[in-house]
Scaffold this motif. Structure first.
Motif, PDB file in Angstrom:
ATOM      1  N   GLY B   8       0.804  -1.208   0.000  1.00 12.59           N
ATOM      2  CA  GLY B   8       0.000   0.000   0.000  1.00 12.59           C
ATOM      3  C   GLY B   8       0.832   1.250   0.000  1.00 12.59           C
ATOM      4  O   GLY B   8       1.829   1.281   0.696  1.00 12.59           O
ATOM      5  N   PRO B   9       0.459   2.279  -0.780  1.00 11.50           N
ATOM      6  CA  PRO B   9      -0.625   2.246  -1.754  1.00 11.50           C
ATOM      7  C   PRO B   9      -0.557   0.998  -2.612  1.00 11.50           C
ATOM      8  O   PRO B   9       0.513   0.678  -3.126  1.00 11.50           O
ATOM      9  CB  PRO B   9      -0.403   3.520  -2.573  1.00 11.50           C
ATOM     10  N   GLY B  10      -1.700   0.319  -2.726  1.00 10.33           N
ATOM     11  CA  GLY B  10      -1.721  -0.999  -3.346  1.00 10.33           C
ATOM     12  C   GLY B  10      -2.475  -1.028  -4.665  1.00 10.33           C
ATOM     13  O   GLY B  10      -2.918   0.010  -5.181  1.00 10.33           O
ATOM     14  N   ILE B  11      -2.627  -2.215  -5.158  1.00  9.08           N
ATOM     15  CA  ILE B  11      -3.226  -2.431  -6.474  1.00  9.08           C
ATOM     16  C   ILE B  11      -4.669  -1.920  -6.536  1.00  9.08           C
ATOM     17  O   ILE B  11      -5.439  -2.060  -5.589  1.00  9.08           O
ATOM     18  CB  ILE B  11      -3.162  -3.936  -6.841  1.00  9.08           C
ATOM     19  N   LEU B  12      -4.992  -1.313  -7.666  1.00  5.20           N
ATOM     20  CA  LEU B  12      -6.369  -0.873  -7.926  1.00  5.20           C
ATOM     21  C   LEU B  12      -6.854  -1.533  -9.212  1.00  5.20           C
ATOM     22  O   LEU B  12      -6.033  -1.896 -10.063  1.00  5.20           O
ATOM     23  CB  LEU B  12      -6.413   0.663  -8.052  1.00  5.20           C
ATOM     24  N   LEU B  17      -8.578   2.581 -12.973  1.00  7.76           N
ATOM     25  CA  LEU B  17      -7.464   3.447 -13.381  1.00  7.76           C
ATOM     26  C   LEU B  17      -7.738   4.102 -14.725  1.00  7.76           C
ATOM     27  O   LEU B  17      -7.440   5.287 -14.917  1.00  7.76           O
ATOM     28  CB  LEU B  17      -6.161   2.638 -13.423  1.00  7.76           C
ATOM     29  N   GLY B  73      -4.913  10.615   6.636  1.00 12.10           N
ATOM     30  CA  GLY B  73      -4.602   9.210   6.875  1.00 12.10           C
ATOM     31  C   GLY B  73      -5.034   8.718   8.250  1.00 12.10           C
ATOM     32  O   GLY B  73      -5.528   9.480   9.086  1.00 12.10           O
ATOM     33  N   GLN B 190      -5.746   3.777   0.906  1.00 11.95           N
ATOM     34  CA  GLN B 190      -4.778   3.259  -0.076  1.00 11.95           C
ATOM     35  C   GLN B 190      -4.497   1.750  -0.079  1.00 11.95           C
ATOM     36  O   GLN B 190      -3.460   1.329  -0.577  1.00 11.95           O
ATOM     37  CB  GLN B 190      -3.467   4.043   0.055  1.00 11.95           C
ATOM     38  N   PRO B 195      -6.835   5.522  -3.862  1.00 14.45           N
ATOM     39  CA  PRO B 195      -5.447   5.976  -3.795  1.00 14.45           C
ATOM     40  C   PRO B 195      -5.169   6.648  -2.443  1.00 14.45           C
ATOM     41  O   PRO B 195      -6.101   6.953  -1.698  1.00 14.45           O
ATOM     42  CB  PRO B 195      -5.373   7.007  -4.920  1.00 14.45           C
ATOM     43  N   ALA B 196      -3.927   6.867  -2.138  1.00 15.35           N
ATOM     44  CA  ALA B 196      -3.567   7.621  -0.938  1.00 15.35           C
ATOM     45  C   ALA B 196      -4.156   9.020  -1.042  1.00 15.35           C
ATOM     46  O   ALA B 196      -4.264   9.570  -2.137  1.00 15.35           O
ATOM     47  CB  ALA B 196      -2.046   7.712  -0.822  1.00 15.35           C
ATOM     48  N   GLY B 197      -4.540   9.586   0.104  1.00 14.32           N
ATOM     49  CA  GLY B 197      -4.999  10.972   0.089  1.00 14.32           C
ATOM     50  C   GLY B 197      -6.369  11.178   0.674  1.00 14.32           C
ATOM     51  O   GLY B 197      -6.799  12.318   0.843  1.00 14.32           O
ATOM     52  N   PRO B 235     -10.251  16.244  -0.685  1.00  8.59           N
ATOM     53  CA  PRO B 235      -9.297  15.694  -1.662  1.00  8.59           C
ATOM     54  C   PRO B 235     -10.077  15.071  -2.823  1.00  8.59           C
ATOM     55  O   PRO B 235     -10.335  13.871  -2.861  1.00  8.59           O
ATOM     56  CB  PRO B 235      -8.535  14.642  -0.847  1.00  8.59           C
ATOM     57  N   PHE B 237      -9.789  14.257  -6.049  1.00 13.90           N
ATOM     58  CA  PHE B 237      -9.395  13.117  -6.881  1.00 13.90           C
ATOM     59  C   PHE B 237      -9.418  11.812  -6.094  1.00 13.90           C
ATOM     60  O   PHE B 237      -9.925  10.788  -6.581  1.00 13.90           O
ATOM     61  CB  PHE B 237      -7.993  13.358  -7.477  1.00 13.90           C
TER      62      PHE B 237
END
Lengths: 355, 355
Positions: B8-12, B17, B73, B190, B195-197, B235, B237
């Motif tokens: 992590g941030p890991g697979i999406l 995407l 976070g 994430q 995604p992170a954020g 945030p 996005f």
């Protein structure tokens, strides 16, 4: 084609958006999205390093300052600043130049005494307060460099013997500033720097550590400095797009070059507002912002039809904030002067039609 | 093709995407990027509403709970939880099941007394502590549902007469949970969500407002609830991509369906680890995580060559955390079982070659 005069999250350079989109699918050809790689990967560390380097370069940040990319927006800084700088028995000086300044000082009151040394509240913030003395015994002086809602901007920063903390959310990177004059500069990214989701903080290291209070890790500048903005997982994408935007700014010649463009852009628009009998600017001439141009109509009944014309011409985001009314054209770094011409043409066309 | 086992941030999901990338250039065909529209626009408000709705639907969130998308976070929640729930004269109960739990309880100490009612620290967190009594006089019980670093997971939540606060950063949306059993659930996006954020917080409204302390606006759950996660600019996005990911999860059949897949995935991998004489799992069998599978080699000298083989096969992100060593295969929702087969094949091939 749209002409984006939105106040923020605001316009970003088209090439930045294209690069960002590509990275969301495949980052630098590594076969993974930027969104799904570790923030501890060499790839992302290079992004963060580059972003910090660009901030230092573009603003000529002197030695002794740390550059952070945090989360939580300027509103988190409203609390983080007094948390770190205001002793519970001390006081801080605030200049109240708008609603955001007001929010900042309200948060500070949780931590110590707040001395509002000047305010333009009585005139609905149509000017920047200037006649005040900075109290030498305050922990810091807090300013807001640009007031997005009212379209006012601090064109000359006051001399101060105490650290100056400045919210530059809506004009950072739009003009040259002397970082050495500040203790802390902070700015939400979503005007001139990047997308919403990260906050730039530039902090003079030596002003920290003078408050006894225990500070939660995420709100402690020293912890964030030590962690290099990675005490926890940073907002990877927002930092990446900020890096791209700063790179774009560098390629345009940096802040001095963009400041000239911004001046030229705002002049074209203010000139039209002053010339066109149908429109009038709302704030003090000497405090007019080069980022947010606020204006109303002599006849408020024509505002809706004018908005309709704007809409037809692809002009978006110019409705004024509800507390001011009328129009607000935000003309951030990424807005081309051609969009200003389109707006000016619309104003002239509208005046002609409604003579 | 890469097989992304990153922690992590890991697979999406790939389709998420692609949609996200398209929105960065032109959001829903409006001629503007998602990154440059107002968070107060009808377009973004629809995104946020949809994200909240999906959380409620996927987790069957009952009445009386608020769903928030915040910044900062899980680490910010470590402070925000006690800020809002722990009276300065009260105490909170913490189960220390890993480094993140430890960070959480350290933050709580800034606000009141912390009772660490159980810990597996002495065994480097190789199991989930279970033998403890929840003190009825504590303000809340804090748990960590999945310990990313050590590969342990809380498979049965303890009964508790006091509100349970749970950090679910690394297994939220991976299995069915009964939200009504919790006072607060929080999770950094994430791993399984986006995604992170951004950080998901699900909070039972009635547990708030019982602490006298003044709370800065951004850290005050009630302020964030009142603002509908838009007290300040959210945030954008990260919330959008989370919404897309939750939509993807819904299309896959929701948490019950994905939980079955996750069980099947982890079983294939644990079976191989248990069968293959070259590898061994590191934590208590009954506490094995379905999200992070940690294992080492009987002969540590072979770990580097195995990593090299993985690299050749496009297997990325499986190096173990430095505090555990060996390997960690994070097998989040978006990781297809085919990637597990590729890893298992690599383990078998390696064992065969190095017999």
């Amino acid at each position: 084609m749209k002409h984006n005069f939105g106040a923020g999250p605001g316009i970003l350079p088209h090439e930045v958006l294209k690069q960002a989109a590509a990275a969301v699918v495949d980052f630098n050809g590594i076969g993974l999205s930027l969104l799904e790689i570790s923030h501890r990967s060499a790839e992302f560390e290079a992004v963060l390093d580059e972003a910090v380097k660009l901030v230092k370069e573009l603003l000529e940040v002197p030695e002794g300052y740390s550059v952070l990319f945090l989360q939580g927006g300027a509103s988190t800084q409203f609390a983080m600043v007094p948390y770190n700088l205001l002793p519970s028995t001390g006081k801080a000086a605030y200049v109240e130049s708008g609603v955001w300044a007001n929010k900042a000082l309200k948060e500070a009151k949780f931590f110590g005494e707040v001395d509002v040394i000047a305010s333009s509240k009585e005139s609905n913030f149509t000017y920047i307060p200037k006649d005040y003395t900075v109290p030498a015994d305050a922990a810091y002086l807090h300013l807001t460099s640009n007031n997005t809602i009212y379209g006012t901007q601090l064109h000359e920063f006051p001399a101060s013997s105490i650290p100056v903390v400045c919210d530059m959310s809506s004009d950072i990177f739009s003009r040259k500033i002397n970082v050495a004059d500040f203790g802390i500069i902070y700015a939400g990214a979503q005007k001139n720097m990047g997308p919403a989701g990260t906050t730039l903080v530039i902090v003079k290291d030596e002003i920290l550590g003078k408050v006894d209070r225990k500070i939660p890790a995420m709100l402690n500048y020293r912890v964030q400095i030590e962690g290099g903005s990675m005490y926890n997982t940073p907002p990877v994408f927002a930092i990446y797009v900020s890096m791209l935007t700063l790179n774009w700014l560098k390629s345009k010649g940096g802040v001095e070059a963009i400041a000239k463009e911004n001046k030229a852009k705002s002049k074209v628009l203010y000139d039209e507002i002053d010339r066109n009998p149908m429109f009038k600017a709302v704030c003090a001439v000497e405090d007019r912002s080069d980022m947010n141009v606020c204006f109303v109509m002599e006849n408020p009944e024509l505002e809706k039809p004018f908005l309709k014309l704007c809409d037809e011409k692809g002009i978006v985001g110019i409705k004024g904030h509800r507390s001011v009314g009328g129009f607000r054209a935000s003309i951030y770094n990424a807005l081309p002067i051609t969009s200003i011409y389109v707006l000016v043409d619309a104003m002239q066309e509208f005046a002609e039609k409604n003579k």
